[in-house]
Every structure is written in C-alpha cells, then in structure tokens.
Write a protein that holds these residues in place. Structure first.
Motif, mmCIF file in Angstrom:
data_model
loop_
_atom_site.group_PDB
_atom_site.id
_atom_site.type_symbol
_atom_site.label_atom_id
_atom_site.label_comp_id
_atom_site.label_asym_id
_atom_site.label_seq_id
_atom_site.Cartn_x
_atom_site.Cartn_y
_atom_site.Cartn_z
ATOM 1 N N GLN A 54 0.343 2.006 10.446
ATOM 2 C CA GLN A 54 0.201 1.902 8.998
ATOM 3 C C GLN A 54 1.557 1.744 8.316
ATOM 4 O OE1 GLN A 54 -1.563 3.918 11.144
ATOM 5 N NE2 GLN A 54 -2.698 5.398 9.906
ATOM 6 N N PHE A 55 2.557 2.488 8.779
ATOM 7 C CA PHE A 55 3.855 2.453 8.116
ATOM 8 C C PHE A 55 4.589 1.143 8.399
ATOM 9 C CE2 PHE A 55 2.919 7.018 8.505
ATOM 10 C CZ PHE A 55 2.922 7.328 7.154
ATOM 11 N N ALA A 59 5.905 -1.527 5.379
ATOM 12 C CA ALA A 59 7.218 -2.178 5.271
ATOM 13 C C ALA A 59 7.088 -3.697 5.357
ATOM 14 C CB ALA A 59 8.159 -1.660 6.355
ATOM 15 N N ALA A 60 6.261 -4.176 6.272
ATOM 16 C CA ALA A 60 6.085 -5.616 6.435
ATOM 17 C C ALA A 60 5.472 -6.242 5.189
ATOM 18 C CB ALA A 60 5.210 -5.895 7.653
ATOM 19 N N ALA A 61 4.566 -5.529 4.535
ATOM 20 C CA ALA A 61 3.948 -6.045 3.315
ATOM 21 C C ALA A 61 4.987 -6.233 2.219
ATOM 22 C CB ALA A 61 2.843 -5.104 2.843
ATOM 23 N N TYR A 62 5.925 -5.272 2.093
ATOM 24 C CA TYR A 62 6.972 -5.404 1.079
ATOM 25 C C TYR A 62 7.844 -6.624 1.374
ATOM 26 C CZ TYR A 62 11.011 -4.521 -1.855
ATOM 27 O OH TYR A 62 12.008 -4.671 -2.784
ATOM 28 N N LEU A 63 8.292 -6.753 2.618
ATOM 29 C CA LEU A 63 9.129 -7.891 2.995
ATOM 30 C C LEU A 63 8.404 -9.206 2.727
ATOM 31 C CD1 LEU A 63 10.424 -6.330 6.281
ATOM 32 C CD2 LEU A 63 11.952 -7.274 4.563
ATOM 33 N N ASP A 241 1.887 1.657 -3.736
ATOM 34 C CA ASP A 241 0.887 0.594 -3.615
ATOM 35 C C ASP A 241 0.927 -0.026 -2.219
ATOM 36 O OD1 ASP A 241 -0.260 0.357 -6.409
ATOM 37 O OD2 ASP A 241 1.867 0.116 -6.855
ATOM 38 N N TYR A 242 2.137 -0.233 -1.708
ATOM 39 C CA TYR A 242 2.246 -0.762 -0.344
ATOM 40 C C TYR A 242 1.693 0.244 0.667
ATOM 41 C CZ TYR A 242 5.218 -4.432 -2.281
ATOM 42 O OH TYR A 242 5.694 -5.495 -3.006
ATOM 43 N N ALA A 243 1.928 1.533 0.403
ATOM 44 C CA ALA A 243 1.397 2.571 1.300
ATOM 45 C C ALA A 243 -0.124 2.566 1.295
ATOM 46 C CB ALA A 243 1.930 3.937 0.878
ATOM 47 N N LEU A 244 -0.707 2.494 0.107
ATOM 48 C CA LEU A 244 -2.169 2.486 0.011
ATOM 49 C C LEU A 244 -2.746 1.245 0.682
ATOM 50 C CD1 LEU A 244 -4.860 3.567 -0.979
ATOM 51 C CD2 LEU A 244 -4.387 2.531 -3.213
ATOM 52 N N TYR A 245 -2.136 0.096 0.434
ATOM 53 C CA TYR A 245 -2.602 -1.131 1.073
ATOM 54 C C TYR A 245 -2.587 -0.996 2.595
ATOM 55 C CZ TYR A 245 -2.102 -5.824 3.059
ATOM 56 O OH TYR A 245 -2.224 -6.946 3.850
ATOM 57 N N ALA A 246 -1.529 -0.389 3.137
ATOM 58 C CA ALA A 246 -1.419 -0.237 4.583
ATOM 59 C C ALA A 246 -2.528 0.659 5.140
ATOM 60 C CB ALA A 246 -0.047 0.340 4.942
ATOM 61 N N ARG A 276 -11.366 -1.728 -3.638
ATOM 62 C CA ARG A 276 -11.690 -2.909 -2.831
ATOM 63 C C ARG A 276 -10.997 -4.147 -3.401
ATOM 64 N NH1 ARG A 276 -15.731 -6.936 -1.658
ATOM 65 N NH2 ARG A 276 -16.528 -6.788 -3.784
ATOM 66 N N GLN A 277 -11.048 -4.293 -4.720
ATOM 67 C CA GLN A 277 -10.387 -5.429 -5.355
ATOM 68 C C GLN A 277 -8.864 -5.330 -5.177
ATOM 69 O OE1 GLN A 277 -11.782 -8.059 -6.691
ATOM 70 N NE2 GLN A 277 -13.915 -7.387 -6.582
ATOM 71 N N PHE A 278 -8.340 -4.110 -5.294
ATOM 72 C CA PHE A 278 -6.903 -3.882 -5.081
ATOM 73 C C PHE A 278 -6.501 -4.334 -3.677
ATOM 74 C CE2 PHE A 278 -3.916 -1.050 -2.899
ATOM 75 C CZ PHE A 278 -2.780 -1.159 -3.674
ATOM 76 N N TYR A 279 -7.276 -3.931 -2.687
ATOM 77 C CA TYR A 279 -6.952 -4.282 -1.308
ATOM 78 C C TYR A 279 -6.871 -5.796 -1.125
ATOM 79 C CZ TYR A 279 -7.445 -5.247 3.636
ATOM 80 O OH TYR A 279 -7.254 -5.767 4.892
ATOM 81 N N TRP A 280 -7.859 -6.510 -1.630
ATOM 82 C CA TRP A 280 -7.872 -7.952 -1.414
ATOM 83 C C TRP A 280 -6.800 -8.667 -2.218
ATOM 84 C CZ3 TRP A 280 -9.823 -9.743 2.774
ATOM 85 C CH2 TRP A 280 -10.890 -9.089 3.397
#
Length: 322
Positions: A54-55, A59-63, A241-246, A276-280
């Motif tokens: 998850q972590f 990090a990858a999502a932010y990059l 937000d990145y943490a929640l998405y992960a 759910r909308q946030f995730y997508w």
C-alpha cells in the motif's frame, strides 16, 4: 474480481527473480509538474518497492500525478538499510525512505508546493490515521482473514510454488501454511496488534470487517463534508489522499503483479459512493501498476549497499528526513 469504474469518469510478497522482466520506460512528454529550477535526475528517479505494498502505491501515485519520470526496482526488505521498509526513493545522490517523507521531500520541488502535501496539522494527523490503524485493518483482511487471503494473496503464492509440491505437501507448501511456516504471518499479526484495539481483534474477521466499514464511513463523511474532490477540500491531493487511494486500491483495485482485490464490494456494502468516486478519480489521475514498462530491467541495480544508503539519507531537519 476488481471493482468496476463508474459509467462516466478509477505487505505484499517479496520480489522473485522468476517474475518476467520488462524493460525500462523511455521518458517522453509532458513535462513534470515541478518548479522550472528543479532538475530531475538523469534517467529519472528510482523507487525501491515490494509490489502490491500500500505504501509503495501511495508514493508511486504521487510521482505519477506529478509526472515525475521514475522507475521501480523490486527489492527484498533485507537489502535496505534500517528500518528495512519500503518504499525508498533514490533522487540522484539522495535516498529518502517512507512514503510520507518521500511525498514531503518532493513537495518542496512541486509546481504548487511546498505545503500541498501537508497543508495543515489535520492533514498530517489524517495521513497518520490512514497509515496506522486503517492500514492494519486492510492488512488483516488481506492476510489474516481467510476469504481475503484466498482472493488476493493465494493466487500469487500458488503461482510461485510448483504444483507438484502443493499437491504432495499441502500442509507445508500450501499458500497459507507456507506464509505461516516462514514466519511472515506472525510478523504481520504482531504489527496489527500494535494498532488495532484488542477488543476488535478478539471478535475475529467479522469484527475487523465491521471496524473497517466504520472507518470507511468516517472517511466518506469527511469527504462529503468538505464538498470537494479530496478529503480536506483542498485544490490538489494531500498526502492523506494518496494514502487513502493506496488503501482503497488494495481493497477494491488492481495494481498488478497478480494480486487481486481483497474485498471488491466493500464500498458498495458500506454505502460509500463518494469514496468510490474518489477512488476512480485518483485511479484516472495516477494509475499505479507493478507490471509495466517502468520496471528496472533485471541485472541492473540502483540500490547501493546498506551503509552507503545511510550516508545518502537526508540530513536531520531537511524536508522528508527521518
């Protein structure tokens, strides 16, 4: 089965050398969302990961959202300097461990930074909450809960253990016994016990899933109350937000590496439509896959020896330092 996108608009196993090799990415357009004075290291950054973590997804999502060129290098935790945890970022001659510190370090270079990653004390507290008890609930349903384990982790473990061994020695080489016999399950359970209340754990899988549902409902409430796209009503995603998405990607998504969604219907069951909308939305803005052309080819390595890693860490007081 992973969650499906709306009609309109989305500790894992150690890396094995048996996994197929994918060449590195060539970096083209569009430019990174960084200050003009910031130079990206030659060849991009390198993110040392355990696929599916998850972590590492965080990090990858932010990059990815910041359009920062980077590649993954799969590592075993014992290859890393203490505390031997992923992810670790290599940015030129600097090593930055921990997903939150990686985001905070890069945030100072961001076009709209610094301050976007942690705009307030509440943002930091929420990031810690999501990375603390909430993460351990996700770990429980992924590893300890038999249904979640069979859905997410069992297929990738079975893929690595020869079928003949699984058939001849199911008590030793089956996916779940193997994880227990290697001591991996015990370590996970010990970490979970430090964050999740004992009365929840005493209730078993049903109580843990109910606690997970309550956390999701609370996060849904936060998201709705701010009437924005992100948890704190900010214009851009914060670290939380990145943490929640992960975490959601582990629960309902698919970040590759043959690791399935743990509880595909959890947001529908908890009536968390805003989440759910946030995730997508996040999935569309910063998709993370551990089976793509961003991987460092086998045979190449950007990871220095542990002693050198320590000497390359940020000095105390610097943004993102330990």
């Amino acid at each position: 089965m992973a969650a499906t996108a709306p009609e309109e608009g989305t500790d894992a196993l150690p890396y094995s050398d048996a996994d197929e090799n994918v060449p590195g990415r060539s970096y083209g357009a569009p430019p990174p969302l960084l200050k003009p004075s910031v130079a990206v290291p030659d060849g991009g950054a390198v993110l040392f990961v355990v696929p599916g973590s998850q972590f590492c997804i965080k990090a990858a999502a932010y990059l990815t959202r910041q359009r920062i060129p980077f590649r993954y290098q799969y590592v075993q935790p014992n290859e890393l300097a203490a505390p031997q945890q992923v992810p670790v970022l290599r940015w030129g001659d600097v090593m930055v461990p921990d997903s939150g510190r990686i985001i905070e370090y890069l945030d100072q270079f961001a076009e709209d930074g610094p301050g976007t990653a942690y705009p307030s004390a509440e943002a930091r507290e929420l990031d810690q909450l999501i990375g603390g008890e909430f993460n351990e609930l996700v770990q429980y349903v992924t590893w300890v809960d038999r249904d979640g384990f069979d859905r997410s982790m069992k297929p990738i473990i079975d893929k690595r253990v020869p079928c003949a061994l699984r058939m001849l020695c199911p008590c030793l080489c089956g996916a779940r016994p193997l994880v227990k016999n290697l001591g991996h399950m015990k370590r996970i359970e010990e970490r979970i016990a430090k964050k999740v209340p004992q009365e929840v754990l005493a209730g078993g899988p049903e109580a843990v899933r109910e606690s997970l549902r309550r956390h999701l409902v609370d996060l849904e409430s936060r998201l709705v109350s701010h009437r924005g796209e992100y948890l704190l009503g900010t214009a851009a995603p914060a670290a939380c937000d990145y943490a929640l998405y992960a975490m959601l990607d582990r629960l309902i998504g698919d970040s590759g590496y043959s690791i399935g969604a743990v509880v595909p219907q959890v947001l529908q069951d908890a009536h968390c439509e805003a989440l759910r909308q946030f995730y997508w939305r996040m999935k569309a803005a910063c998709p993370v896959r551990f089976e793509d052309e961003q991987r460092v080819p086998r045979g190449e390595s950007f990871l220095p020896p542990p002693g050198e890693q320590l000497s390359m860490r940020l000095p105390a007081g610097a943004a993102g330092a330990l």
